[in-house]
Write an enzyme that holds these catalytic residues in place. Sequence first.
Site, PDB file in Angstrom:
ATOM      1  N   CYS A  46      -0.698  -6.282  63.272  1.00 48.04           N
ATOM      2  CA  CYS A  46      -0.638  -5.610  61.852  1.00 48.04           C
ATOM      3  C   CYS A  46      -1.218  -4.768  62.001  1.00 48.04           C
ATOM      4  CB  CYS A  46      -1.943  -6.513  60.952  1.00 48.04           C
ATOM      5  SG  CYS A  46      -1.273  -8.522  60.848  1.00 48.04           S
ATOM      6  N   ASP A 139      17.126  -3.182  39.483  1.00 47.79           N
ATOM      7  CA  ASP A 139      17.571  -3.890  39.250  1.00 47.79           C
ATOM      8  C   ASP A 139      16.417  -4.719  38.772  1.00 47.79           C
ATOM      9  OD1 ASP A 139      18.276  -5.621  40.546  1.00 47.79           O
ATOM     10  OD2 ASP A 139      20.583  -5.773  40.739  1.00 47.79           O
TER      11      ASP A 139
END
Length: 222
Positions: A46, A139
């Site tokens: 990570c 959108d």
Amino acid sequence: MPGLLLGDVFPNFEAETTIGRIKFHDFLGNSWGILFSHPRDFTPVCTTELACAARISDEFKKRGVKMIALSIDSVEDHRNWSKDVMAFNSDEAESPLPFPIIADDKRELSVQLGMLDPDERDKDGLPLTARCVFVVGPDKKLKLSILYPATTGRNFDELLRVIDSLQLTAQKKVATPVDWKPGDKVMVIPSLSEADAAALFPAGVTTKELPSGKKYLRYTQV
């Protein structure tokens, strides 16, 4: 991802982050967005991933893409770990992480978005977040999702490539072929007639001859 499909409006969730509480749609504004989860703070893979994301964050900004990360750790852990992440990029050790991280310590958002990895668990036996990627358009609809296991780090150059493709194909009636990179030829979508293709692509359209005789492999330059 149960219940969340390509083309669905992405949930307008509220969450605590390293920059305060946000509503996701407000955070995005009119921009594209990429939300990427990781299993745990203070872990090796990570750290390399978010360090890479930080290092190339200007590439996402150049494309009008807002970045936000997520794991099941607390805001305090995120802030402390961010220093390690930036220290991994030795030339940016004193710089702040250039994007926020969501603190989903109650796992509510991870459950809602189907981000938990049942095979990776913490010391209490609770599932960790997988390496999910969601790309959301202006959108607010889901344009792309990729799911990696905890043991496999992501390729952020590939994420930039697919964003380039998504943004191009949202504007023009083309598709991008295998291994496409910006500047390469693109393919004319099958639903476009030869006359419309000729009008839309003044650079010309070339068609590859095939044994079937079908003229569906049409290339152009945009």
